[in-house]
Design a protein around this motif. Structure first.
Motif, PDB file in Angstrom:
ATOM      1  N   ALA A   1       0.827  -1.219  -0.009  1.00 34.70           N
ATOM      2  CA  ALA A   1      -0.104   0.026   0.015  1.00 34.70           C
ATOM      3  C   ALA A   1       1.087   1.340   0.076  1.00 34.70           C
ATOM      4  O   ALA A   1       0.448   2.052  -0.647  1.00 34.70           O
ATOM      5  N   LEU A   2       2.086   1.175   0.818  1.00 33.38           N
ATOM      6  CA  LEU A   2       3.016   2.451   0.547  1.00 33.38           C
ATOM      7  C   LEU A   2       3.688   2.478  -0.604  1.00 33.38           C
ATOM      8  O   LEU A   2       3.791   3.496  -1.141  1.00 33.38           O
ATOM      9  N   TYR A   3       3.939   1.242  -1.448  1.00 32.34           N
ATOM     10  CA  TYR A   3       4.631   1.341  -2.636  1.00 32.34           C
ATOM     11  C   TYR A   3       3.921   1.744  -3.578  1.00 32.34           C
ATOM     12  O   TYR A   3       4.290   2.357  -4.646  1.00 32.34           O
ATOM     13  N   THR A   4       2.530   1.217  -3.592  1.00 33.59           N
ATOM     14  CA  THR A   4       1.851   1.536  -4.890  1.00 33.59           C
ATOM     15  C   THR A   4       1.837   2.932  -5.522  1.00 33.59           C
ATOM     16  O   THR A   4       1.953   3.216  -6.717  1.00 33.59           O
ATOM     17  N   PRO A   5       1.621   4.071  -4.767  1.00 36.02           N
ATOM     18  CA  PRO A   5       1.606   5.486  -5.142  1.00 36.02           C
ATOM     19  C   PRO A   5       3.126   5.647  -5.925  1.00 36.02           C
ATOM     20  O   PRO A   5       3.076   6.475  -6.729  1.00 36.02           O
ATOM     21  N   TYR A   6       4.092   5.056  -5.311  1.00 35.06           N
ATOM     22  CA  TYR A   6       5.215   5.041  -6.100  1.00 35.06           C
ATOM     23  C   TYR A   6       5.420   4.628  -7.422  1.00 35.06           C
ATOM     24  O   TYR A   6       6.094   5.210  -8.524  1.00 35.06           O
ATOM     25  N   VAL A   7       4.654   3.445  -7.649  1.00 29.49           N
ATOM     26  CA  VAL A   7       4.765   3.043  -8.814  1.00 29.49           C
ATOM     27  C   VAL A   7       3.868   3.451  -9.911  1.00 29.49           C
ATOM     28  O   VAL A   7       4.139   4.019 -11.185  1.00 29.49           O
ATOM     29  N   LYS A   8       2.713   4.043  -9.400  1.00 27.69           N
ATOM     30  CA  LYS A   8       1.623   4.598 -10.139  1.00 27.69           C
ATOM     31  C   LYS A   8       1.964   6.137 -10.541  1.00 27.69           C
ATOM     32  O   LYS A   8       1.616   6.477 -11.638  1.00 27.69           O
ATOM     33  N   GLU A   9       2.520   6.788  -9.769  1.00 23.08           N
ATOM     34  CA  GLU A   9       2.449   8.330  -9.906  1.00 23.08           C
ATOM     35  C   GLU A   9       4.009   8.556 -10.047  1.00 23.08           C
ATOM     36  O   GLU A   9       4.117  10.077 -10.048  1.00 23.08           O
ATOM     37  N   THR A  10       5.112   7.906  -9.883  1.00 26.12           N
ATOM     38  CA  THR A  10       6.256   8.517  -9.791  1.00 26.12           C
ATOM     39  C   THR A  10       7.334   7.849 -10.557  1.00 26.12           C
ATOM     40  O   THR A  10       6.860   6.771 -11.062  1.00 26.12           O
ATOM     41  N   THR A  11       8.518   8.216 -10.805  1.00 28.76           N
ATOM     42  CA  THR A  11       9.651   7.597 -11.391  1.00 28.76           C
ATOM     43  C   THR A  11      10.525   7.307 -10.509  1.00 28.76           C
ATOM     44  O   THR A  11      11.801   6.905 -10.579  1.00 28.76           O
ATOM     45  N   ILE A  12      10.316   7.491  -9.297  1.00 28.00           N
ATOM     46  CA  ILE A  12      11.108   6.916  -7.969  1.00 28.00           C
ATOM     47  C   ILE A  12      11.442   5.324  -8.202  1.00 28.00           C
ATOM     48  O   ILE A  12      12.528   4.928  -7.817  1.00 28.00           O
TER      49      ILE A  12
END
Length: 168
Positions: free
Chosen positions: A16-27
């Motif tokens: 759940a913490l990781y998902t926004p990084y995958v969907k919204e960032t290039t981090i």
């Protein structure tokens, strides 16, 4: 806040913490959110060899950090790549430093002496975070990741516990 070893059972909260990084960032250059089962497998694989830590408060995971193999050759056994993800609503409050303090301490106990971080650009916050912790930029790779319809650069930063010899 409490730092502890991750458990496979943490996978759902970590994902759940990781998902926004995958969907919204290039981090992360991961383009598809992994399944809970895939995340469980990743946690176990890392825990078999390296620390995987979570920062937790009141049974809520605020962030996590782990080390993984830099390159799968015996000569690189003293070098790891680090990854860290903090709840996007909780950055800049010390979670990252607490996780890295604990992670670097545990890795040092394992005789790891080189810590590497691969950072996609732009990401000034991560670069500043690593610089403050003693990491130095050692490489810049142009247009090596493709996400969101465009190419992205990365930089590599390193913190080494090997004492550098002075010239002359």
């Amino acid at each position: 806040m409490h730092i502890r070893k991750a458990k496979v059972e943490d996978a759902e909260q970590l994902l759940a913490l990781y998902t926004p990084y995958v969907k919204e960032t290039t981090i992360t250059f991961e383009t598809q959110v992994p399944s809970v089962q895939e995340f469980q497998s990743r946690i176990q694989t890392i825990l078999d060899k390296f620390p995987y830590l979570v920062a937790e408060e009141a049974d809520t995971i605020l962030g996590y950090a782990y080390a993984h193999t830099y390159y799968d050759r015996a000569a690189y056994d003293w070098t790891v790549e680090l990854s860290i993800y903090v709840d996007t609503k909780k950055t800049q409050v010390g979670i990252g430093n607490a996780l890295y303090d604990a992670l670097e301490e545990k890795l040092t106990q394992q005789n790891i002496i080189n810590f590497l971080a691969c950072i996609s650009l732009p990401n000034e916050a991560s670069i500043c975070f690593h610089k403050k912790r003693g990491y130095k930029q050692i490489g810049h790779f142009k247009k090596v990741g493709f996400k969101f319809g465009q190419w992205w650069d990365t930089v590599w930063m390193q913190k080494s516990l090997i004492k550098e010899e002075k010239d002359g």
